[in-house]
Scaffold this motif. Structure first.
Motif, short mmCIF file in Angstrom:
data_model
loop_
_atom_site.label_atom_id
_atom_site.label_comp_id
_atom_site.label_asym_id
_atom_site.label_seq_id
_atom_site.Cartn_x
_atom_site.Cartn_y
_atom_site.Cartn_z
N GLY A 358 0.81 -1.20 0.00
CA GLY A 358 0.00 0.00 0.00
C GLY A 358 0.84 1.25 0.00
N GLY A 359 0.40 2.26 -0.77
CA GLY A 359 1.22 3.45 -0.92
C GLY A 359 2.56 3.09 -1.54
N LEU A 360 3.63 3.60 -0.96
CA LEU A 360 4.97 3.24 -1.42
C LEU A 360 5.64 2.20 -0.52
N HIS A 361 4.85 1.52 0.29
CA HIS A 361 5.40 0.48 1.15
C HIS A 361 5.55 -0.83 0.38
N TYR A 362 6.61 -1.55 0.72
CA TYR A 362 6.76 -2.92 0.21
C TYR A 362 6.89 -3.84 1.41
N ARG A 363 6.11 -4.91 1.42
CA ARG A 363 6.10 -5.80 2.57
C ARG A 363 7.47 -6.46 2.73
#
Length: 481
Positions: A358-363
């Motif tokens: 989500g957004g610019l997050h990467y798990r």
């Protein structure tokens, strides 16, 4: 002039002690919400040349400035950084998405330390004279001239001042080209140097893209040293441009560092060190992203590691509860996801993560079942993506650790001091950490082997690069000066 998190920031260049606009600008986008936070001057060959000319004009007087005075001004810069620490921290968090708590308690205090360290080192720089058949040899460090410094976006101000501080201490003048994805604290630093009394033209900032402003700087015949931190492909282009003028280079490049866990390791320590490799959303060149775990403990270690990674909290980097912030830019997020999806297609198993969050997050992602020659094992992802391979015995551990084209760092976890010495001695790396990680002392040499860089910086190594080291030989005659 714009206001970012309540702090006034100027998006223009800083050349010869003045703000200098450009006809063109580019958007500076915050990774937190992908909103434009500033319009930044887009420099090119004209601005690069103007900055080099300003630095050239300022160089003779600064080079002649007594080392005590240069050191005093560097300490004054550190004082101003410390006074503005909260403002620098929040602006950089908004600009590059790294955790605010890290900026407040680690990164920005280190900026001030960089200036203080090289100011103090300058005052003690020197070696004892030595004799050759009655002749006296005296070694000195002369300022080299104009230094072009091109710095990255993952820890913008700290990494820039690793280079700026020794270059200025040595008596050089500087033209800084900060990364276009995180330019704001470089602009704030320009204002700080004024408050500290640094003469006009000694420090300059040219904003812009690497292929425009950066390319013009590194090819400029008026530049005497080039310091770069970044990727291998960009370093190749810089080296080609510098070759025309035979400009000396210091290159701090990428890594694909191993973290080696032996069966006799303290498991809690090893797990803690492994989880720390996700710091700064994996955007750390030194990170031990290739976990190499001895086969006899691999199953239990992997299970526990997945549990620990699952506890990491992603969110707004300004929130003290956040462990993993966003990636720097939409383009970089897509690059990371490309690596991950290709790894899956090649047969690797993502035990956790493996997708955007989500957004610019990467798990945070952990791969097993990776082939030794696969892309995900051998190429720098520069994101929160780790691989886990197993080994049997020291020889295989060393073979796997040294199997890439990189050699920036390595981390070794073992309960045996003898093994630590044996294995560390066989690893190809500029820095080896044993039962620890990310301990960085500016007295020590820093740099990489193989394609992780050229040269070393820190302590005398920095002055050796940023100076023309001279030996003066005096004939016998009783001179004691």
């Amino acid at each position: 002039m714009v206001t970012v998190a309540g702090v006034h920031v100027d998006g223009d260049h800083w050349i010869g002690g003045e703000r200098s606009p450009s006809p063109r600008t580019f958007d500076d986008v915050s990774p937190i919400d992908e909103q434009v936070i500033a319009q930044i001057a887009r420099g090119g060959a004209h601005e690069a040349d103007a900055a080099v000319q300003a630095a050239t004009k300022a160089f003779p007087a600064w080079a002649r400035t007594h080392r005590d005075e240069r050191a005093r001004i560097l300490h004054a810069i550190a004082d101003q950084v410390e006074k503005r620490l909260d403002r620098l921290a929040i602006v950089e968090t908004v600009d590059n998405g790294a955790l605010l708590r890290s900026h407040l308690h680690g990164v920005m205090p280190r900026v001030a330390h960089n200036f203080r360290f090289f100011a103090d080192w300058l005052l003690n720089l020197g070696r004892d004279d030595f004799e050759t058949r009655g002749h006296r040899n005296h070694v000195s460090w002369d300022p080299a001239g104009v230094c072009a410094l091109i710095t990255p976006w993952n820890a913008p101000l700290m990494l820039a001042t690793w280079k700026i501080a020794p270059a200025l201490a040595a008596g050089n003048t500087v033209v800084l080209k900060p990364a276009e994805w995180s330019p704001l604290t470089a602009s704030l630093l320009a204002g700080i140097t004024v408050e500290a009394g640094l003469p006009d033209g000694v420090f300059n900032v040219v904003q812009g893209y690497g292929e425009e402003a950066g390319a013009a700087l590194v090819a400029h015949p008026g530049v005497h040293r080039i310091g770069f931190t970044g990727s291998v492909p960009t370093a190749r282009r810089i080296a080609q441009a510098a070759a025309g003028n035979l400009t000396p280079l210091s290159l701090e490049l990428g890594g694909k560092s191993p973290l080696i866990v032996f069966a006799d390791a303290d498991t809690e320590l090893a797990l803690d060190l492994a989880v720390r490799q996700y710091d700064n959303a994996g955007q750390v060149c030194l990170a031990g992203v290739r976990l190499l775990v001895e086969e006899s403990i691999a199953a239990e270690f992997t299970e526990r590691l997945v549990d620990e990674v699952a506890k990491l909290r992603q969110g707004d980097p300004r929130d003290a509860a956040t462990d993993v912030g966003p990636q720097i830019h939409r383009e970089h997020l897509a690059r990371i996801d490309g690596f991950v999806q290709r790894a899956k297609q090649a047969g690797a198993t993502a035990l956790i993560g493996g997708e955007p969050g989500g957004g610019l997050h990467y798990r945070p992602t952990l791969f097993t079942g990776v082939a030794a020659d696969s892309e995900i094992v051998n190429e720098e992802v520069f994101g929160p993506v780790l691989t886990l391979q197993t080994f049997r015995g020291e020889d295989q551990a060393v073979e796997l650790a040294n199997s890439t084209r990189f050699g920036l760092a390595a981390t070794l976890v073992t309960g045996s001091p003898e093994r630590a010495k044996r294995v560390a001695g066989r690893l190809v790396a500029g820095t080896v950490w044993v039962n620890c990680f990310f301990v960085r002392d500016l007295r020590a040499p820093f740099g990489g082997a193989r394609q992780s860089g050229i040269g070393r910086e820190g302590g005398d190594w920095s002055f050796d690069f940023y100076c023309d080291v001279k030996n003066t030989v005096f004939a016998p005659g009783g001179w004691n000066g």
